[in-house]
Write a protein that holds these residues in place. Structure first.
Motif, PDB file in Angstrom:
ATOM      1  N   PRO A  15      28.897  15.368  34.542  1.00 22.61           N
ATOM      2  CA  PRO A  15      29.049  14.961  33.142  1.00 22.61           C
ATOM      3  C   PRO A  15      27.998  13.933  32.737  1.00 22.61           C
ATOM      4  CG  PRO A  15      30.776  13.980  34.502  1.00 22.61           C
ATOM      5  CD  PRO A  15      30.003  14.921  35.387  1.00 22.61           C
ATOM      6  N   PRO A  16      27.691  13.855  31.436  1.00 22.17           N
ATOM      7  CA  PRO A  16      26.703  12.888  30.958  1.00 22.17           C
ATOM      8  C   PRO A  16      27.004  11.453  31.375  1.00 22.17           C
ATOM      9  CG  PRO A  16      27.211  14.454  29.233  1.00 22.17           C
ATOM     10  CD  PRO A  16      28.177  14.718  30.366  1.00 22.17           C
ATOM     11  N   GLY A  17      28.286  11.102  31.485  1.00 20.16           N
ATOM     12  CA  GLY A  17      28.637   9.740  31.912  1.00 20.16           C
ATOM     13  C   GLY A  17      28.151   9.430  33.313  1.00 20.16           C
ATOM     14  N   GLU A  18      28.254  10.396  34.210  1.00 21.25           N
ATOM     15  CA  GLU A  18      27.772  10.216  35.576  1.00 21.25           C
ATOM     16  C   GLU A  18      26.244  10.118  35.595  1.00 21.25           C
ATOM     17  OE1 GLU A  18      27.960   9.944  39.845  1.00 21.25           O
ATOM     18  OE2 GLU A  18      29.325   9.469  38.217  1.00 21.25           O
ATOM     19  N   VAL A  19      25.603  10.950  34.809  1.00 24.71           N
ATOM     20  CA  VAL A  19      24.135  10.890  34.702  1.00 24.71           C
ATOM     21  C   VAL A  19      23.716   9.527  34.167  1.00 24.71           C
ATOM     22  CG1 VAL A  19      22.103  11.890  33.587  1.00 24.71           C
ATOM     23  CG2 VAL A  19      23.922  13.387  34.441  1.00 24.71           C
ATOM     24  N   ALA A  20      24.430   9.029  33.159  1.00 22.03           N
ATOM     25  CA  ALA A  20      24.115   7.721  32.579  1.00 22.03           C
ATOM     26  C   ALA A  20      24.286   6.615  33.621  1.00 22.03           C
ATOM     27  CB  ALA A  20      24.990   7.461  31.357  1.00 22.03           C
ATOM     28  N   ARG A  21      25.344   6.694  34.431  1.00 23.48           N
ATOM     29  CA  ARG A  21      25.585   5.672  35.460  1.00 23.48           C
ATOM     30  C   ARG A  21      24.459   5.660  36.491  1.00 23.48           C
ATOM     31  NH1 ARG A  21      26.906   5.207  40.366  1.00 23.48           N
ATOM     32  NH2 ARG A  21      27.346   7.409  40.711  1.00 23.48           N
ATOM     33  N   VAL A  22      24.084   6.833  36.972  1.00 21.68           N
ATOM     34  CA  VAL A  22      23.020   6.920  37.973  1.00 21.68           C
ATOM     35  C   VAL A  22      21.681   6.476  37.368  1.00 21.68           C
ATOM     36  CG1 VAL A  22      21.718   8.512  39.454  1.00 21.68           C
ATOM     37  CG2 VAL A  22      24.207   8.658  39.340  1.00 21.68           C
ATOM     38  N   THR A  23      21.438   6.848  36.136  1.00 23.12           N
ATOM     39  CA  THR A  23      20.201   6.441  35.459  1.00 23.12           C
ATOM     40  C   THR A  23      20.158   4.931  35.293  1.00 23.12           C
ATOM     41  OG1 THR A  23      20.111   8.562  34.307  1.00 23.12           O
ATOM     42  CG2 THR A  23      18.794   6.771  33.387  1.00 23.12           C
ATOM     43  N   SER A  24      21.285   4.335  34.934  1.00 24.06           N
ATOM     44  CA  SER A  24      21.362   2.886  34.787  1.00 24.06           C
ATOM     45  C   SER A  24      21.059   2.188  36.110  1.00 24.06           C
ATOM     46  CB  SER A  24      22.745   2.488  34.272  1.00 24.06           C
ATOM     47  OG  SER A  24      22.835   1.098  34.133  1.00 24.06           O
ATOM     48  N   THR A  25      21.625   2.704  37.187  1.00 26.32           N
ATOM     49  CA  THR A  25      21.355   2.139  38.513  1.00 26.32           C
ATOM     50  C   THR A  25      19.875   2.254  38.856  1.00 26.32           C
ATOM     51  OG1 THR A  25      23.593   2.665  39.259  1.00 26.32           O
ATOM     52  CG2 THR A  25      21.938   2.306  40.971  1.00 26.32           C
ATOM     53  N   ALA A  26      19.291   3.411  38.584  1.00 28.35           N
ATOM     54  CA  ALA A  26      17.862   3.607  38.858  1.00 28.35           C
ATOM     55  C   ALA A  26      17.022   2.638  38.027  1.00 28.35           C
ATOM     56  CB  ALA A  26      17.460   5.051  38.579  1.00 28.35           C
TER      57      ALA A  26
ATOM     58  N   GLU B  32      17.902  -0.302  36.946  1.00 25.32           N
ATOM     59  CA  GLU B  32      18.038  -1.641  37.526  1.00 25.32           C
ATOM     60  C   GLU B  32      17.150  -1.789  38.760  1.00 25.32           C
ATOM     61  OE1 GLU B  32      22.247  -1.910  38.148  1.00 25.32           O
ATOM     62  OE2 GLU B  32      22.650  -2.095  35.988  1.00 25.32           O
ATOM     63  N   LEU B  33      17.102  -0.747  39.585  1.00 20.24           N
ATOM     64  CA  LEU B  33      16.234  -0.790  40.757  1.00 20.24           C
ATOM     65  C   LEU B  33      14.761  -0.853  40.354  1.00 20.24           C
ATOM     66  CD1 LEU B  33      18.149   1.743  43.007  1.00 20.24           C
ATOM     67  CD2 LEU B  33      17.943  -0.731  43.374  1.00 20.24           C
ATOM     68  N   LEU B  34      14.407  -0.115  39.294  1.00 20.33           N
ATOM     69  CA  LEU B  34      13.034  -0.191  38.780  1.00 20.33           C
ATOM     70  C   LEU B  34      12.697  -1.606  38.338  1.00 20.33           C
ATOM     71  CD1 LEU B  34      12.643   3.079  36.689  1.00 20.33           C
ATOM     72  CD2 LEU B  34      11.309   2.413  38.694  1.00 20.33           C
ATOM     73  N   GLU B  35      13.632  -2.255  37.665  1.00 19.28           N
ATOM     74  CA  GLU B  35      13.399  -3.635  37.221  1.00 19.28           C
ATOM     75  C   GLU B  35      13.115  -4.550  38.411  1.00 19.28           C
ATOM     76  OE1 GLU B  35      12.960  -5.026  34.255  1.00 19.28           O
ATOM     77  OE2 GLU B  35      13.212  -3.089  33.283  1.00 19.28           O
ATOM     78  N   VAL B  36      13.865  -4.360  39.499  1.00 24.40           N
ATOM     79  CA  VAL B  36      13.643  -5.175  40.695  1.00 24.40           C
ATOM     80  C   VAL B  36      12.251  -4.896  41.259  1.00 24.40           C
ATOM     81  CG1 VAL B  36      14.376  -5.575  43.085  1.00 24.40           C
ATOM     82  CG2 VAL B  36      16.085  -5.407  41.252  1.00 24.40           C
ATOM     83  N   LEU B  37      11.897  -3.617  41.393  1.00 28.19           N
ATOM     84  CA  LEU B  37      10.573  -3.266  41.915  1.00 28.19           C
ATOM     85  C   LEU B  37       9.470  -3.753  40.984  1.00 28.19           C
ATOM     86  CD1 LEU B  37      11.292   0.326  43.250  1.00 28.19           C
ATOM     87  CD2 LEU B  37      10.740  -1.693  44.613  1.00 28.19           C
ATOM     88  N   TRP B  38       9.652  -3.542  39.671  1.00 28.97           N
ATOM     89  CA  TRP B  38       8.641  -3.983  38.724  1.00 28.97           C
ATOM     90  C   TRP B  38       8.513  -5.500  38.700  1.00 28.97           C
ATOM     91  CZ3 TRP B  38       9.874  -0.446  33.958  1.00 28.97           C
ATOM     92  CH2 TRP B  38       9.319   0.813  34.181  1.00 28.97           C
ATOM     93  N   GLY B  39       9.605  -6.189  39.015  1.00 26.02           N
ATOM     94  CA  GLY B  39       9.566  -7.651  39.057  1.00 26.02           C
ATOM     95  C   GLY B  39       8.572  -8.179  40.075  1.00 26.02           C
ATOM     96  N   ARG B  40       8.263  -7.366  41.054  1.00 28.66           N
ATOM     97  CA  ARG B  40       7.257  -7.755  42.056  1.00 28.66           C
ATOM     98  C   ARG B  40       5.852  -7.745  41.465  1.00 28.66           C
ATOM     99  NH1 ARG B  40       9.049  -4.140  47.258  1.00 28.66           N
ATOM    100  NH2 ARG B  40      11.192  -4.865  47.379  1.00 28.66           N
ATOM    101  N   ALA B  41       5.663  -6.984  40.395  1.00 30.07           N
ATOM    102  CA  ALA B  41       4.357  -6.907  39.725  1.00 30.07           C
ATOM    103  C   ALA B  41       4.431  -7.806  38.495  1.00 30.07           C
ATOM    104  CB  ALA B  41       4.054  -5.463  39.321  1.00 30.07           C
TER     105      ALA B  41
END
Length: 156
Positions: free
Chosen positions: A6-17, A19-28
């Motif tokens: 369902p779209p809600g599950e896709v939204a949850r996984v996308t949100s997690t991804a 957040e992880l991108l923000e952490v990785l991008w924070g290194r740059a």
């Protein structure tokens, strides 16, 4: 993940991804600009020539706050003001050559930080990720564009 999720599950996984991108991008580092200023630069890159009020709306900010943000970006040489061709009372905001070079540098540093993640993924998952992200980016860009917020910022 299959298309039956369902779209809600896709939204949850996308949100997690995201957040992880923000952490990785924070290194740059984005120095000398803040995250808000970087967002403004990205908006100006994709909707060049907008006025301060339009930029404020795209940022979800007030014109006075956006004016101060613009002043700081202008002080570091990333943004320039230009009188609009439609009238001397209207001012357009544009990226300077230095601002464009800064965005290119931020993208390069972010890509360097991200490169090791897909290298750890099996080829089939990389292909699926690329296909999914391409579709997601197109849909998000259309949603942003249709809602009147500054255009396609998917390359940031």
């Amino acid at each position: 993940m299959t298309s039956s999720h369902p779209p809600g599950e896709v939204a949850r996984v996308t949100s997690t991804a995201a957040e992880l991108l923000e952490v990785l991008w924070g290194r740059a580092s984005t120095a000398p600009v803040s995250v808000s200023q970087l967002r403004a630069l990205l908006i100006l890159e994709h909707d060049e020539g907008i006025n301060l009020r339009t930029l404020a709306g795209a940022l979800g900010s007030t014109p006075p706050s956006t004016n101060r943000l613009r002043d700081r970006l202008e002080a570091v040489g990333f943004v320039r003001r230009q009188v609009a061709a439609t009238g001397r009372r209207e001012v357009e905001l544009r990226l300077s050559r230095r601002g464009r070079a800064f965005l290119a540098d931020v993208r390069a540093r972010r890509e360097t930080e991200l490169r090791s993640v897909p290298e750890r993924m099996p080829m089939g998952r990389r292909v699926a990720l690329l296909t999914g992200l391409d579709g997601f980016s197109a849909a998000a860009s259309a949603l942003i564009h249709d809602s009147g917020v500054a255009g396609d910022v998917r390359t940031a």
